[in-house]
Design an enzyme around this catalytic site. Structure first.
Site, PDB file in Angstrom:
ATOM      1  N   GLU A   1      26.527 -37.301   8.830  1.00 20.37           N
ATOM      2  CA  GLU A   1      25.736 -36.067   8.970  1.00 20.37           C
ATOM      3  C   GLU A   1      26.410 -35.224  10.026  1.00 20.37           C
ATOM      4  O   GLU A   1      26.532 -35.662  11.180  1.00 20.37           O
ATOM      5  CB  GLU A   1      24.292 -36.371   9.386  1.00 20.37           C
ATOM      6  CG  GLU A   1      23.454 -36.971   8.275  1.00 20.37           C
ATOM      7  CD  GLU A   1      21.978 -37.106   8.638  1.00 20.37           C
ATOM      8  OE1 GLU A   1      21.440 -36.255   9.382  1.00 20.37           O
ATOM      9  OE2 GLU A   1      21.371 -38.087   8.176  1.00 20.37           O
TER      10      GLU A   1
ATOM     11  N   TYR B   1      24.701 -32.642  15.161  1.00 20.10           N
ATOM     12  CA  TYR B   1      24.330 -31.271  14.815  1.00 20.10           C
ATOM     13  C   TYR B   1      24.467 -30.434  16.081  1.00 20.10           C
ATOM     14  O   TYR B   1      23.986 -30.842  17.141  1.00 20.10           O
ATOM     15  CB  TYR B   1      22.879 -31.198  14.355  1.00 20.10           C
ATOM     16  CG  TYR B   1      22.620 -31.921  13.040  1.00 20.10           C
ATOM     17  CD1 TYR B   1      22.953 -31.327  11.824  1.00 20.10           C
ATOM     18  CD2 TYR B   1      22.032 -33.191  13.028  1.00 20.10           C
ATOM     19  CE1 TYR B   1      22.704 -31.977  10.621  1.00 20.10           C
ATOM     20  CE2 TYR B   1      21.791 -33.846  11.829  1.00 20.10           C
ATOM     21  CZ  TYR B   1      22.127 -33.239  10.629  1.00 20.10           C
ATOM     22  OH  TYR B   1      21.882 -33.884   9.444  1.00 20.10           O
TER      23      TYR B   1
ATOM     24  N   GLN C   1      23.285 -30.314   5.126  1.00 21.83           N
ATOM     25  CA  GLN C   1      23.236 -30.996   3.848  1.00 21.83           C
ATOM     26  C   GLN C   1      23.937 -30.104   2.821  1.00 21.83           C
ATOM     27  O   GLN C   1      24.740 -29.263   3.244  1.00 21.83           O
ATOM     28  CB  GLN C   1      21.787 -31.295   3.502  1.00 21.83           C
ATOM     29  CG  GLN C   1      21.139 -32.248   4.525  1.00 21.83           C
ATOM     30  CD  GLN C   1      19.801 -32.806   4.096  1.00 21.83           C
ATOM     31  OE1 GLN C   1      19.324 -32.632   2.991  1.00 21.83           O
ATOM     32  NE2 GLN C   1      19.154 -33.518   5.032  1.00 21.83           N
TER      33      GLN C   1
ATOM     34  N   ASN D   1      15.985 -39.228   7.106  1.00 21.91           N
ATOM     35  CA  ASN D   1      14.730 -39.820   7.567  1.00 21.91           C
ATOM     36  C   ASN D   1      13.859 -40.277   6.393  1.00 21.91           C
ATOM     37  O   ASN D   1      13.102 -41.240   6.499  1.00 21.91           O
ATOM     38  CB  ASN D   1      13.964 -38.802   8.418  1.00 21.91           C
ATOM     39  CG  ASN D   1      14.736 -38.417   9.677  1.00 21.91           C
ATOM     40  OD1 ASN D   1      15.648 -39.116  10.096  1.00 21.91           O
ATOM     41  ND2 ASN D   1      14.368 -37.298  10.284  1.00 21.91           N
TER      42      ASN D   1
ATOM     43  N   GLU E   1      19.669 -43.656  10.948  1.00 19.95           N
ATOM     44  CA  GLU E   1      19.288 -43.332  12.336  1.00 19.95           C
ATOM     45  C   GLU E   1      18.250 -44.304  12.895  1.00 19.95           C
ATOM     46  O   GLU E   1      17.217 -43.892  13.444  1.00 19.95           O
ATOM     47  CB  GLU E   1      18.776 -41.888  12.426  1.00 19.95           C
ATOM     48  CG  GLU E   1      19.846 -40.881  12.119  1.00 19.95           C
ATOM     49  CD  GLU E   1      19.484 -39.424  12.422  1.00 19.95           C
ATOM     50  OE1 GLU E   1      18.304 -39.135  12.708  1.00 19.95           O
ATOM     51  OE2 GLU E   1      20.393 -38.583  12.377  1.00 19.95           O
TER      52      GLU E   1
HETATM   53  O1  AHR Z   1      19.583 -33.804   7.916  1.00 22.78           O
HETATM   54  C1  AHR Z   1      18.294 -33.680   8.450  1.00 22.78           C
HETATM   55  C2  AHR Z   1      17.866 -34.910   9.234  1.00 22.78           C
HETATM   56  O2  AHR Z   1      18.649 -35.017  10.378  1.00 22.78           O
HETATM   57  C3  AHR Z   1      18.049 -36.234   8.535  1.00 22.78           C
HETATM   58  O3  AHR Z   1      16.967 -36.577   7.741  1.00 22.78           O
HETATM   59  C4  AHR Z   1      18.164 -37.193   9.688  1.00 22.78           C
HETATM   60  O4  AHR Z   1      18.965 -38.302   9.372  1.00 22.78           O
HETATM   61  C5  AHR Z   1      18.732 -36.372  10.814  1.00 22.78           C
HETATM   62  O5  AHR Z   1      18.024 -36.521  11.984  1.00 22.78           O
END
Ligand code: AHR
Length: 499
Positions: A292, A244, A347, A72, A173
């Site tokens: 991600e 996620y 990350q 982000n 995103e």
């Molecule tokens: O990895 C954390 C956040 O998750 C990143 O900034 C974004 O791309 C996603 O929503």
């Protein structure tokens, strides 16, 4: 009766594994950069301020590629704030996360850190508040040999030779309303196409990644891919996907099943890309950048002081159950090696990360470090077709969840086979019965497992409660392998050619 059957043949191949699927991600967020990879004054910092203790863990983890600077963050970032003499760089309000960005670490520091670690950079450009022009200027700064304003500026800032950054993300995103400069599909498709066009005119050797949906749950999923890719097709090489897994209701059987969504999402993204290829009757194939992926839920709702620098945010402390889910996500990536060419565990340090640090202090491995570590070490080569049949279970969200989730990889030289298996069953050990075709002369050399922990067990700087154990070697009788997988366990079984 619970069972897990697998047939592998050295000739039944899914595809070559691109090493870039063991990539990761560093965003200007929380303590990923400041207090993570970079902490001038730390006892282990080198003359550039890079933490060598953290660098050693990253090297051990075997990460070949790191995406940067967001996330982000990138959607409001002016990269020119982060170059030149550090004391002249502006401090900025960082709107994505509500912090202050000191800009003392920027493009040159990141690319020097990559060179120091032997890591390939994957840079993202700002297509939120930024423009195609800003993006092509950054490519000129990084990759043009010299004799122009931005390439000479790089030299003036201390780097004579071009960095040669090959991989570029076209924003982040952009389908999300939380994104600075969020766009609808047509607006983004056009911005991305123009940015990629100018970037490739500046350096024709680069590859670009179009933003796909930021999640499978987005109502725009599918249409977004179809529209943006159709507009930008000629200028892009990959489309991104992000996922996620959370654990909202502490229903363990359900949580452990979440890898089936990773499998489903990957297949759906591939279908959407192939739809556009088919519609355009194009010979060019677009592959997936799963840039991600992780488990993320422990730190939701954590509070911090607004506008402070490098706060403790998104610092999930992972448990044993999370490591198992990460193992199943990794398996899904390996099973789709023919189309998933890039993947970034999100990350890398402190922020939803396998590596944690104390400011001024120690660095240590989280539970999720281990399934990733073994995959990056042993899953190089060719992904094999995993013809499997296992007992299954249902949860309130998912049906027919395999009790055992598997992937298998044969080394480049064909002399080693690694099988990765997660037993999701909470109570029962399950015997994996694998028929190995065309593996004559192989012997079992390793069985490593994460097992025997409480689902809530975590690692800290003082104690590695969740860490791998060496198991007794499984039996191999002719072509029949039998390996006992403990309840709730992640396993890696390695075989090597001995004659
Ligand atoms: O990895 C954390 C956040 O998750 C990143 O900034 C974004 O791309 C996603 O929503």
């Amino acid at each position: 009766m619970k069972y897990a059957k697998l047939t592998l043949c050295s000739e039944y191949k899914t595809g070559e594994i691109d090493r870039r699927v063991f990539g990761s991600f560093i965003e200007h967020l929380g303590r990923a950069v400041y207090g993570g990879i970079y902490e001038p004054g730390h006892p282990a910092a080198d003359e550039n301020g890079f933490r060598t203790d953290v660098a050693a863990l990253i090297k051990e983890l075997g990460v070949p590629l790191v995406r940067y600077p967001g996330g982000n963050f990138v959607s409001g970032y002016n990269w020119e704030d982060g170059i030149g003499p550090a004391h002249l760089r502006p401090r900025r309000l960082e709107l994505a996360w509500g912090t202050t960005e000191p800009n003392t670490f920027g493009t040159d520091e990141f690319l020097r850190w990559c060179a120091f670690l032997g890591i390939e950079p994957m840079m993202a450009v700002n297509l939120g508040t930024g423009t195609p022009d800003g993006a092509r200027r950054l490519v000129e700064y990084c990759n043009h040999p010299g004799g122009t304003y931005y390439s000479d500026l790089r030299k003036k800032n201390g780097t004579e030779k071009p960095y040669g950054v090959k991989l570029w993300c076209l924003g982040n995103e952009m389908d999300g309303t939380w994104q600075m400069g969020h766009k609808d599909a047509a607006e983004y498709g056009r911005a991305a196409a123009e940015a990629a066009k100018l970037m490739k005119w500046t350096d024709p050797s680069i590859e670009t990644v179009l933003c796909g949906s930021s999640g499978w749950g987005m109502s725009t999923f599918g249409d977004w891919e179809a529209t943006t890719l159709d507009i930008a097709y000629d200028h892009v090489d990959y489309v991104s996907m992000h996922q996620y897994h959370g654990n909202g209701d502490d229903y363990l059987e359900n949580f452990l099943a979440k890898g089936v969504e990773t499998e489903g999402f990957i297949k759906s993204v591939i279908a959407s890309l192939d739809f556009v290829q088919g519609k355009r009757r194009s010979k060019k194939r677009i592959d997936v950048s799963f840039d991600e992926w992780n488990v993320w839920y422990h730190s939701h709702g954590a509070e911090f002081e607004k506008w402070c620098e490098a706060p403790h945010i998104l610092e999930d402390i992972y448990n044993f159950a999370d490591a198992l889910v990460v193992g199943t996500m990794m398996n899904a990536i390996l099973r789709h090696a023919d189309r998933v060419k890039i993947a970034c565990l999100a990350q890398l340090v402190n922020v939803i990360a396998p590596i944690m640090t104390e400011n001024g202090g120690r660095a240590w491995k989280q539970t999720i470090y281990y399934p990733f570590y073994f995959a990056s070490r042993y899953a190089g080569g060719t992904s094999l077709l995993t013809l499997s049949d296992t007992s299954k279970y249902d949860t309130k969200w998912y049906s027919d969840v395999p009790d055992v989730d598997m992937s298998a990889v044969m080394s480049e030289d064909g002399n080693e086979l690694a099988i990765f298996a997660v037993n999701r069953d909470l109570k029962d050990a399950i015997t994996l019965e694998a028929k190995l075709l065309e593996f004559d002369g192989f012997a079992v050399t390793k069985h490593i497992a994460l097992e025997g922990n409480d689902p809530e067990d975590i690692n800290t700087a003082d104690e590695q409660k969740v860490s791998p154990v060496e198991k007794e070697l499984p039996q191999l009788d002719g072509m029949q392998l039998k390996a006992k997988l403990s309840p709730m366990s992640w396993n890696m079984i390695v075989l090597r050619r001995i004659k």
